[in-house]
Design an enzyme around this catalytic site. Structure first.
Site, PDB file in Angstrom:
ATOM      1  N   HIS A  72       0.807  -1.224   0.000  1.00 20.61           N
ATOM      2  CA  HIS A  72       0.000   0.000   0.000  1.00 20.61           C
ATOM      3  C   HIS A  72       0.846   1.284   0.000  1.00 20.61           C
ATOM      4  O   HIS A  72       0.561   2.235   0.739  1.00 20.61           O
ATOM      5  CB  HIS A  72      -0.971  -0.002   1.189  1.00 20.61           C
ATOM      6  CG  HIS A  72      -1.974  -1.131   1.138  1.00 20.61           C
ATOM      7  ND1 HIS A  72      -2.461  -1.646  -0.044  1.00 20.61           N
ATOM      8  CD2 HIS A  72      -2.573  -1.858   2.131  1.00 20.61           C
ATOM      9  CE1 HIS A  72      -3.321  -2.625   0.222  1.00 20.61           C
ATOM     10  NE2 HIS A  72      -3.405  -2.780   1.527  1.00 20.61           N
ATOM     11  N   HIS A  81      -9.779   1.378   0.486  1.00 20.41           N
ATOM     12  CA  HIS A  81      -9.624   0.220   1.372  1.00 20.41           C
ATOM     13  C   HIS A  81     -10.703   0.178   2.459  1.00 20.41           C
ATOM     14  O   HIS A  81     -10.410  -0.047   3.633  1.00 20.41           O
ATOM     15  CB  HIS A  81      -8.228   0.265   1.987  1.00 20.41           C
ATOM     16  CG  HIS A  81      -7.701  -1.058   2.417  1.00 20.41           C
ATOM     17  ND1 HIS A  81      -8.275  -1.791   3.424  1.00 20.41           N
ATOM     18  CD2 HIS A  81      -6.670  -1.791   1.963  1.00 20.41           C
ATOM     19  CE1 HIS A  81      -7.592  -2.914   3.590  1.00 20.41           C
ATOM     20  NE2 HIS A  81      -6.614  -2.942   2.706  1.00 20.41           N
ATOM     21  N   GLU A 119     -11.267  -4.331  -3.005  1.00 19.59           N
ATOM     22  CA  GLU A 119     -10.348  -3.285  -3.455  1.00 19.59           C
ATOM     23  C   GLU A 119     -10.188  -3.398  -4.966  1.00 19.59           C
ATOM     24  O   GLU A 119      -9.473  -4.266  -5.452  1.00 19.59           O
ATOM     25  CB  GLU A 119      -9.004  -3.440  -2.750  1.00 19.59           C
ATOM     26  CG  GLU A 119      -9.095  -3.352  -1.240  1.00 19.59           C
ATOM     27  CD  GLU A 119      -7.935  -4.070  -0.551  1.00 19.59           C
ATOM     28  OE1 GLU A 119      -6.782  -3.724  -0.800  1.00 19.59           O
ATOM     29  OE2 GLU A 119      -8.203  -5.010   0.226  1.00 19.59           O
TER      30      GLU A 119
HETATM   31  C1  BGC Z   1      -4.059  -6.764   1.937  1.00 21.54           C
HETATM   32  C2  BGC Z   1      -3.954  -7.514   3.224  1.00 21.54           C
HETATM   33  C3  BGC Z   1      -3.592  -6.532   4.305  1.00 21.54           C
HETATM   34  C4  BGC Z   1      -4.672  -5.489   4.347  1.00 21.54           C
HETATM   35  C5  BGC Z   1      -4.435  -4.436   5.397  1.00 21.54           C
HETATM   36  C6  BGC Z   1      -5.141  -5.763   2.076  1.00 21.54           C
HETATM   37  O1  BGC Z   1      -5.278  -5.030   0.901  1.00 21.54           O
HETATM   38  O2  BGC Z   1      -4.262  -7.596   0.836  1.00 21.54           O
HETATM   39  O3  BGC Z   1      -2.989  -8.531   3.141  1.00 21.54           O
HETATM   40  O4  BGC Z   1      -3.454  -7.168   5.529  1.00 21.54           O
HETATM   41  O5  BGC Z   1      -4.779  -4.875   3.106  1.00 21.54           O
HETATM   42  O6  BGC Z   1      -3.164  -4.019   5.405  1.00 21.54           O
END
Ligand code: BGC
Length: 371
Positions: A132, A201, A336
């Site tokens: 991210h 998210h 997402e």
């Molecule tokens: C990821 C997860 C992660 C979460 C929060 C998601 O987009 O795929 O693996 O734990 O985000 O960080």
């Protein structure tokens, strides 16, 4: 011909104005950034929905929606505070609760990629990979906001070299509410070749509490991208047929989540990119979630080629949400909409490169209803 075109244009403007005119937009103060700058919240209110967007991380912090009997609940996880210990956006360091993630949502293997013969190294923050956007991603900045018809436009300028990424990137996220649809339109430009993958998210919980395992999910995906043990795609794109990843027919999320399946074990549930089948447009639903008890539904439309379906596997109860209830495993689900994870290292995946002179544009719609 000319006058007909003019008429069509006028009609379109008029209908857009009519639908937006039902959406009231107001602004208030939510809290402060760590360096004392005000964080504002914009409230978008239509006949049935009330949605709150914060300038901090361009987060969706609340979506109040009616159930089949008209009872209102907040259907996204979130906090009432910017900075309260254990229950706020600043206390939460790794769930990305409702934020816009960027510059590259999802993972880049070992924090490395090359572009046009240059090698780039990013900070790693998840099992040796970059997740991210790095240690200080777009979720941890206070975006500039301006009210627009029916919503709010948020802007962030990420300087050249920010978190190791090349190019000054100017990103805009426009949230607008029209009747039962929240539209998120992302756009961006750069002054050097770079990579980009923006998404939202939000953790949805259509019941407003409890877990999401009884929710019924449809995902319009014939294929998905399995991962290694650190959740980086192996590069294969197998069919979902005959696996717990087949949601082409609506299926309860909990029905197969504990199956003896290597991929589900690695992630502790679903945490996978699904490859959308058929047209990536805003008229064919990419996903639909139905909560049988409340009757609430969420339908997702997107121009993106993939969706990361994540069942909140790493929510561990250490953070308390707006009702002081701890957010535990599976208390929310994320859809997402995105390009595939680690695309910069997989030339066969759809490209995430953005060059100077091009404009990045993607749109996702979350539609809330009842059944
Ligand atoms: C990821 C997860 C992660 C979460 C929060 C998601 O987009 O795929 O693996 O734990 O985000 O960080």
């Amino acid at each position: 011909m000319k006058s007909q075109k003019g008429l069509i244009a006028l009609t379109l403007v008029a209908s857009a104005a009519t639908s937006f005119s039902q959406t009231a937009v107001t602004k208030s103060v939510f809290g402060n950034t760590p360096d004392g700058k005000p964080v504002d919240v914009y409230t978008l209110k239509d006949k049935t929905l009330e949605i709150k967007i914060a300038t901090w991380g361009a987060h969706i912090i609340s979506v109040k929606a009616p159930d089949k009997s008209g009872n209102i609940a907040d259907v996204v996880l979130g906090y009432n505070s910017m900075d309260a210990a254990g229950a706020s956006y600043l206390a939460d360091k790794n769930t990305y609760m409702g934020s816009v993630v960027g510059r590259y949502g999802n993972r880049i293997a070992k924090g490395k990629f090359s572009l046009d013969g240059h090698n780039y190294t990013l900070p790693t923050n998840d099992h040796g990979n970059t997740l991210h956007g790095g240690t200080v991603g777009f979720d941890r900045h206070n975006w500039t906001a301006k009210q627009i018809p029916g919503g709010v436009e948020l802007t962030l300028v990420s300087p050249d070299g920010d978190q190791g990424f090349p190019g000054t990137l100017t990103a805009h996220v426009r949230y607008t509410l029209t009747s039962d649809k929240l539209r998120i339109a992302y756009s961006a430009t750069t002054d050097k070749p770079t990579v980009i993958n923006l998404t939202n998210h939000t953790y949805f919980n259509l019941a407003g509490s409890g877990d999401i395992l009884n929710d019924v999910l449809m995902l319009r995906a014939d294929k998905y991208t399995p991962t290694d043990k650190t959740l980086i795609p192996t590069g294969e794109t197998p069919s979902v047929a005959g696996t717990p990843f087949d949601f082409r027919t609506p299926t309860p999320i909990g029905a197969r989540i504990n199956d003896n399946n290597e991929q589900l074990k690695i992630a502790g549930g679903y945490d996978h990119n699904f490859i959308l089948t058929g047209p990536s447009d805003l008229t064919h639903a990419a996903a639909k979630v139905t909560d049988p008890a409340s009757g609430r539904t969420l339908t997702v439309y997107t121009t993106e080629p993939g969706v990361q379906f994540y069942t909140g596997n790493f929510l561990d109860g250490s953070l308390k949400g707006r009702d002081s209830a701890p957010y535990t495993k599976h208390s929310g689900l994320c859809l997402e909409t995105q390009h595939y994870p680690d695309s910069p290292n997989h030339p066969a995946f759809p490209s995430t490169t953005l060059n100077p002179g091009e404009t990045y544009h993607t749109t996702t719609i979350f539609q809330f209803g009842t059944k």
